[in-house]
Structure formats: structure tokens, C-alpha cells
Scaffold this active site. Structure first.
Site: not given
Length: 491
Positions: A79, A154, A178
Site C-alpha cells: 500500500k 482505504s 481499512s
């Protein structure tokens, strides 16, 4: 082999050991898939193709010389919230559009030391603030199960990349759901470990007392492989806890028997099955709970804080921490700077208003308001007291059960561009946020489909009880096939 992108981590390890394929062959295969398919999904912000090929070639050489690290040569991706030396690290924001990190986050270092191959940096909601991955400066991510739907957020890029067969596993971060909510929307297993289990050094902070790095994979076994490499004490992170990391893979190997969950008490909180939960999603969760019972578990009804209260508490405390953490992005030291500022005030104001997106600005303003002199006691201090009460309710529930099972999200993935209000979007995390307030470990795993879209069930454990979560999900997955289902574009 044309199906390399469908292999689990364990199958990749076995294939590399048996010389069925090389790490370089596997890496090239995945890079080709990304090149041909990711234009429709947008899961990657940066693809580090040349670096990945160099790492894969080195891994093959080391393996030929007898290097026995099990994850040597296994591809993954990060990420874009984790600093990666020499690679663009944007946090999905215009504010960091040109930031190339001079150092590695600890988990990036740990995973590299395990010999894994990083294929690049994955898309995300800006500064991890979002539940749909539509709030990235680099564009929305599309769900591989239905390209017109969101992947969750997210960590939507991480979930989409694994679900699309671009990488077998990926890192994510979880501040209020998330990892777990995108795992639910994309038909994956995702785990958020106990706060302090994984170092936060080099992870760009959103809300420091909530943020925790974790793992995505198709199965609990895949997640255990990556989490094993990530975890461990780090003196560079003051919130890192000096606690031995269990051998999660070894523990999963020991699970057996006709009733492998015998003796396990699964808590079911009625507060998480009420208004707002889609009826079809609820039915899939209840079906999964019956499977747990068939495998030997006992269901126990417990009470937790009303999730509406946890939601309100989170959206006072997390934005307050974001207001403090994001004050460093001011157009002075690095990142985005407005053009031709008239004075210092203009530099600050325009750099921040032009560099931050609408959702980030909204949360900074909310947090600054809660921390302001006239409202600090009424909002921030009161919310901190409620946070303790939420933890107390979890601890009381765990007196009568070993793990807690809830829906991960109230719905399946919704359509891109639905123009939901912020309050409606925040509801997507209504069942996951309490875990972050309490610092507990939690995992989501797939339990079926509604209208062809995946549904996830959330398991919540006691502090440091990742083993129980992984074992429970692993047993369920050994007796069902939902985690093996793949979107059409992967087949």
C-alpha cells in the site's frame, strides 16, 4: 504455466522449491497481467517492474545456492502509505505527488529481508481517509468482481490487486476498517493485528493511536505467511510492543479432527445485527455461523457498545489525531508547494488547500474543531472516556467467549460514483471501528455472495490472539470454498 496468478503463497513456495517455475518467470507473468489489465482496475500507483525483475533474478540465484528462506522469491506489493526507499510514496495524495522516500518503513524492510519481491505501490484513499477508494488523487480503484463498483477503502488498491491476481498477497493499513472492509468487498481474507504487533515506523500517519499495518490474501494461510514476515518489535516505534511473534504457520498446520473448533466459544453481539444491516448479508453471516457450529464451536450471545456510538467516538478522535499529524504537510519542507506565494500565510493556505483533497480537508477541520479550546473538554476528552468504555465492553464480552463474530460491512460493494453523503460512507465502517478504538486484532474472511458480490464475516479476538483468528478462519476455509472463488477476469 498460464495459471501462475491463481496460486496461493504455499503453492508458490512449493513450485519454486520444485523448480516448476522460477521467481523471475512468476514475476514477469504478474507484471504482464498488471500491464494488460490494471488500466481498467487502477490498483497500482507505481509499478516497479525493473526493480522487481532484479530482485526476482537475485532470489533465483540465492535459492540455487541453498538459501532456505520460505518466502524467498514470492511476489507482493505495498500500500502506498509505507515509505519505500528510492520509490515514490504518495499516500494517494497530490500533497506527496513528488515524494521519493529516502528510507524504508520497518515492514518494507522486514518483508524485503524475508526475500519477497515487491512489484510496486498500491492505490488508496488519500491519507487513508475513505471507505471506497474513490478519494485518491490518482483516481478511483475498480472492484475486480464488478468494475462499476468500489473495492472498499482505504486499502482498496491492495484488495483489488490481490483479487485481480496481480499479486498473491499485499500489505494494507487499518485505522477504522481499512483492511477488513475492502477484504469483504473483494472476497479476500484480511487481518488487522493487535495494535503494537507491527511497527508503524515509516507508515505515514493518519491517526497514530488507531493505525496498524496488516495483510491481504485469498486465505488465512496466505495472510499468516505475510503477517509472519511483517511482525515483530521495533525500537524505532514507541508504540511497538516487545512481544514474541508466534509461529502462526506452524499452528495452522496442527489444526485437525472432525470437530476442529470444539470448545471454541464464538460471541455473537446482537447490537451488530440490527438496523442498517442488509437482510441478504445478514443471512450469509448466519449461514457461516451455522458452519462454525457444525465444526464444533458454540455460539454465545454477548453485548457490545452500540456501533453507532463507536462510530461517533471514532469520528471525533481519529480526525483530531489527523489534524495534528497532517500539520507537517505545509508546503515548506517537502511535497506539494503552491506557485508564487505572496507571503508565508499564503504559502501555507494555498499549499494545503490545493494539496489536500476534500475528504482530508473535512477531517482536518473536524479534528481541529474538536481540539479547539472551547470544545476540547466537551468533545475530545469525553470521546476518550467513551473509548475506554468501549474497550471495557469488549473485555466483559470476552469473559464468556473466545472470539466475537460480526458482519464486516452492512452491505456488499456499492457502485462507483453513487454520490453518497459522508455520513452514509462512514456507515460502511460501522462494524469495524470498535476494534481500532480497543486496539484488538480482527480478521475478515469471505462467507458467500449476494447478487454475485462477495460478503465478509468479521472475527474479533482478544489482545495478541491473532492465532485464534487465523485458526478459526483456516478451519472454516478448509471446509468451504468461498475463498477459492475468483472474479471472472482472474480465471
Amino acid at each position: 504455466m498460464s495459471n501462475l496468478h491463481t496460486l496461493s503463497v504455499q503453492e508458490i513456495i512449493t513450485g519454486l522449491a520444485n523448480k516448476d517455475f522460477s521467481s523471475l518467470e512468476l514475476t514477469n507473468h504478474l507484471l504482464n497481467r498488471i500491464d494488460s489489465l490494471d488500466k481498467d482496475i487502477n490498483s497500482f500507483i507505481t509499478v516497479t517492474a525493473d526493480l522487481a525483475k532484479e530482485q526476482a533474478k537475485l532470489a533465483d540465484e540465492l535459492r540455487a545456492k541453498g538459501d532456505s528462506r520460505p518466502l524467498l522469491g514470492v511476489p507482493m506489493a505495498h500500500k502506498d502509505i509505507f515509505c519505500t526507499q528510492g520509490v515514490l510514496t504518495t499516500c494517494g495524495s497530490k500533497m506527496l505527488y513528488n515524494f521519493v522516500s529516502p528510507y524504508n518503513a520497518t515492514i518494507v524492510e522486514n518483508i524485503a529481508n524475508a526475500g519477497m519481491i515487491s512489484l510496486g505501490k498500491l492505490n488508496m484513499d488519500e491519507f487513508a481517509m475513505g471507505s471506497d477508494n474513490e478519494k485518491s488523487y490518482y483516481g478511483a480503484v475498480h472492484n475486480p468482481w464488478d468494475l462499476e463498483r468500489v473495492p472498499g477503502g482505504s486499502s482498496g488498491g491492495s484488495a483489488a490487486a490481490v483479487a485481480a491476481g496481480f499479486v498473491p498477497v499485499a500489505t494494507g493499513s487499518d485505522t477504522g476498517g481499512s483492511i477488513r472492509q475492502p477484504a469483504s468487498f473483494c472476497g479476500l481474507t484480511g487481518i488487522k493485528p493487535t495494535y503494537g504487533r507491527v511497527s508503524r515506523f515509516g507508515m505515514i500517519a493518519y491517526a497514530s493511536s488507531f493505525d496498524q499495518a496488516g495483510a491481504f490474501g485469498r486465505s488465512a494461510l496466505d495472510c499468516a505467511c505475510l503477517l509472519q514476515a511483517m511482525s515483530g518489535y521495533d525500537p524505532k516505534d514507541s508504540t511497538s510492543v516487545n512481544k514474541e511473534v508466534p509461529d502462526w504457520l506452524g499452528e495452522l498446520d496442527k489444526v485437525s479432527g472432525d470437530k476442529p473448533l470444539a470448545g471454541l466459544r464464538v460471541g455473537v453481539p446482537q447490537e451488530y445485527f440490527g438496523t442498517g444491516l442488509n437482510a441478504d448479508v445478514k443471512a450469509k453471516i448466519e449461514d457461516a455461523l451455522k458452519v462454525y457450529q457444525d465444526l464444533g464451536a458454540t455460539l454465545v450471545y454477548v453485548h457490545l457498545t452500540d456501533p453507532q456510538i463507536t462510530l461517533a467516538t471514532y469520528y471525533l478522535l481519529a480526525p483530531a489525531e489527523a489534524s495534528s499529524n497532517l500539520s507537517r504537510f505545509d508546503g515548506v519542507r517537502y511535497g506539494y508547494r503552491c506557485e508564487n506565494p505572496k507571503d508565508l500565510h499564503d504559502l501555507y493556505t494555498r499549499s494545503r488547500s490545493e494539496g489536500f483533497g476534500a475528504e482530508v480537508q473535512r477531517r482536518i477541520i473536524m479534528g481541529t474543531y474538536a481540539l479547539s479550546a472551547g470544545y476540547f473538554d466537551a468533545y475530545y476528552v469525553k470521546a476518550q472516556k467513551v473509548r475506554r468504555l468501549i474497550l471495557n465492553d469488549f473485555l466483559k464480552a470476552f469473559e464468556t467467549c473466545d472470539i466475537i463474530a460480526t458482519p464486516t460491512a452492512p452491505t456488499v460493494a456499492y457502485k462507483l460514483g453513487e454520490n453518497l453523503s459522508p455520513a452514509e460512507i462512514y456507515m460502511g465502517d460501522v462494524y469495524t471501528i470498535g476494534v481500532n478504538l480497543a486496539g484488538l486484532p480482527s480478521l475478515s474472511h469471505p462467507v458467500g455472495f449476494v447478487g454475485g458480490l462477495p460478503v465478509g464475516l468479521q472475527l474479533i479476538g482478544k489482545h495478541w490472539a491473532e492465532s485464534e483468528l487465523l485458526k478459526t478462519a483456516h478451519v472454516y476455509q478448509a471446509n468451504t470454498k468461498f475463498h477459492q472463488e475468483m472474479a471472472d477476469l482472474v480465471k
